[in-house]
Enzyme design. Structure first.
Site, mmCIF file in Angstrom:
data_model
loop_
_atom_site.group_PDB
_atom_site.id
_atom_site.type_symbol
_atom_site.label_atom_id
_atom_site.label_comp_id
_atom_site.label_asym_id
_atom_site.label_seq_id
_atom_site.Cartn_x
_atom_site.Cartn_y
_atom_site.Cartn_z
ATOM 1 N N ASP A 79 -41.845 -11.486 -26.888
ATOM 2 C CA ASP A 79 -41.664 -10.293 -27.703
ATOM 3 C C ASP A 79 -41.690 -10.643 -29.190
ATOM 4 O OD1 ASP A 79 -41.251 -7.563 -28.033
ATOM 5 O OD2 ASP A 79 -39.069 -7.730 -27.966
ATOM 6 N N HIS A 80 -42.423 -9.868 -29.965
ATOM 7 C CA HIS A 80 -42.458 -10.003 -31.427
ATOM 8 C C HIS A 80 -42.792 -11.420 -31.892
ATOM 9 C CE1 HIS A 80 -41.259 -5.932 -32.362
ATOM 10 N NE2 HIS A 80 -40.287 -6.017 -31.470
ATOM 11 N N HIS A 175 -35.675 -0.046 -33.985
ATOM 12 C CA HIS A 175 -34.961 -1.112 -33.288
ATOM 13 C C HIS A 175 -33.460 -1.047 -33.578
ATOM 14 C CE1 HIS A 175 -39.063 -3.013 -33.629
ATOM 15 N NE2 HIS A 175 -38.788 -3.219 -32.354
ATOM 16 N N GLY A 176 -32.655 -1.489 -32.610
ATOM 17 C CA GLY A 176 -31.219 -1.578 -32.818
ATOM 18 C C GLY A 176 -30.521 -0.232 -32.715
ATOM 19 N N HIS A 204 -41.456 0.619 -28.714
ATOM 20 C CA HIS A 204 -40.340 -0.253 -29.077
ATOM 21 C C HIS A 204 -39.177 0.614 -29.549
ATOM 22 C CE1 HIS A 204 -42.208 -4.401 -29.246
ATOM 23 N NE2 HIS A 204 -43.214 -3.619 -28.891
ATOM 24 N N GLY A 205 -37.959 0.069 -29.443
ATOM 25 C CA GLY A 205 -36.792 0.813 -29.899
ATOM 26 C C GLY A 205 -36.335 1.873 -28.924
ATOM 27 N N SER A 207 -33.568 1.796 -27.040
ATOM 28 C CA SER A 207 -32.116 1.955 -26.994
ATOM 29 C C SER A 207 -31.641 3.083 -27.910
ATOM 30 C CB SER A 207 -31.427 0.652 -27.414
ATOM 31 O OG SER A 207 -31.655 -0.366 -26.481
ATOM 32 N N ALA A 228 -33.063 -3.287 -25.329
ATOM 33 C CA ALA A 228 -32.238 -4.465 -25.576
ATOM 34 C C ALA A 228 -30.801 -4.066 -25.873
ATOM 35 C CB ALA A 228 -32.821 -5.300 -26.728
#
Length: 281
Positions: A79-80, A175-176, A204-205, A207, A228
């Site tokens: 990832d990334h 993200h996060g 992505h992102g 969560s 994540a």
């Protein structure tokens, strides 16, 4: 059963479902992910960041060994990957798929560097994910949530010019942890899906983005959803309850964390219609 991410995502696109891509940090989280995959008969993508372990080749070898013991399809994705060193380390470590993330660079440089990774990986049977637009951070969501979103026409051109197997797009996620309420640009997503044809798309992102948003995104044409933070938080919440008991059993510490992690991951497997989509060779 080890496979490439391309095999899983092509199958998901053809059959109209989404695939969870949990980020793992340890043997326990890897086992949690594979247990969910087996219990729900679901193909699974294991995402791994290059910085997560001091001996990445050993860590990936361990994941490969565990993945080969299950009957459902499992891909292991770097990832990334931010640097050329990340790419080489990913190939050497035994990933079945690699994400080359040059999304913070200008379009032309993103294309140039992504093409080089595709050139390296394709002969080795390693699939490649890239990102166009740029998914920022949730703690800066007022800016990142509306900046550097993917342009549909550019996405189609990028795929043609690079030959990537799947493309991560920026449509309003981050993200996060979100500081603010996530707003997804579904009209933009529909345009991207139409422009990109048969190429699977990645979000992505995941969560904190919310069940309604994520379910709609999958049904609109997203095939892979990265997770994540939310999985770790779910494990932590189980531990909080665990430690409230002054007579807690220390040997149940890791199983307690795994339960929270697994329950949350299973929730998304069901939400994305991923259950019972596994196949055998």
């Amino acid at each position: 059963m080890l496979v490439t991410m391309k095999e899983i995502l092509d199958h998901a696109k053809k059959n109209g479902y989404g695939v969870t891509a949990p980020n793992v940090q340890s043997e326990d989280t890897v086992r949690a992910v594979l247990e969910v995959a087996q219990e729900y008969n679901a193909p699974m993508i294991v995402d791994v960041n290059s910085f997560i372990h001091p001996d990445l080749p050993w860590f990936v070898h361990m994941i490969r060994d565990l993945a080969n013991q299950v009957k459902v399809p499992v891909a292991i994705n770097l990832d990334h990957g931010k640097t050329y060193k990340d790419m080489v380390l990913g190939i050497q470590s035994g990933f079945t798929s690699i994400m080359v993330d040059r999304s913070s660079l200008p379009y032309e440089e993103n294309v140039k560097q992504t093409k080089e990774v595709v050139k390296m990986c394709t002969p080795l049977g390693i699939s490649v994910e890239a990102e166009l637009g740029h998914v920022g951070m949730g703690d800066n969501y007022a800016v990142d949530g509306v900046s550097n979103l993917t342009v549909p026409e550019e996405a189609a051109r990028f795929i043609e010019e690079t030959g990537v197997d799947c493309l991560a797009v920026a449509i309003g996620t981050a993200h996060g942890r979100y500081k603010g309420t996530p707003h997804i640009d579904f009209e933009r997503l529909e345009q991207i899906v139409k422009a990109c044809g048969d190429t699977p798309l990645v979000l992505h992102g995941g969560s904190g983005t919310g069940d309604e948003n994520l379910s709609k995104a999958v049904h609109c044409g997203i095939q892979k959803v990265n997770l994540a933070t939310e999985l770790i938080v779910a494990g932590k919440e189980e531990l909080v309850k665990f430690f409230e008991d002054p007579n807690f059993d220390k040997w149940k510490l890791i199983p307690t964390f795994k339960k929270g992690y697994k329950d949350r991951l299973a929730h998304y497997v069901k939400l994305f219609d991923q259950a019972d989509k596994a196949w055998t060779k």
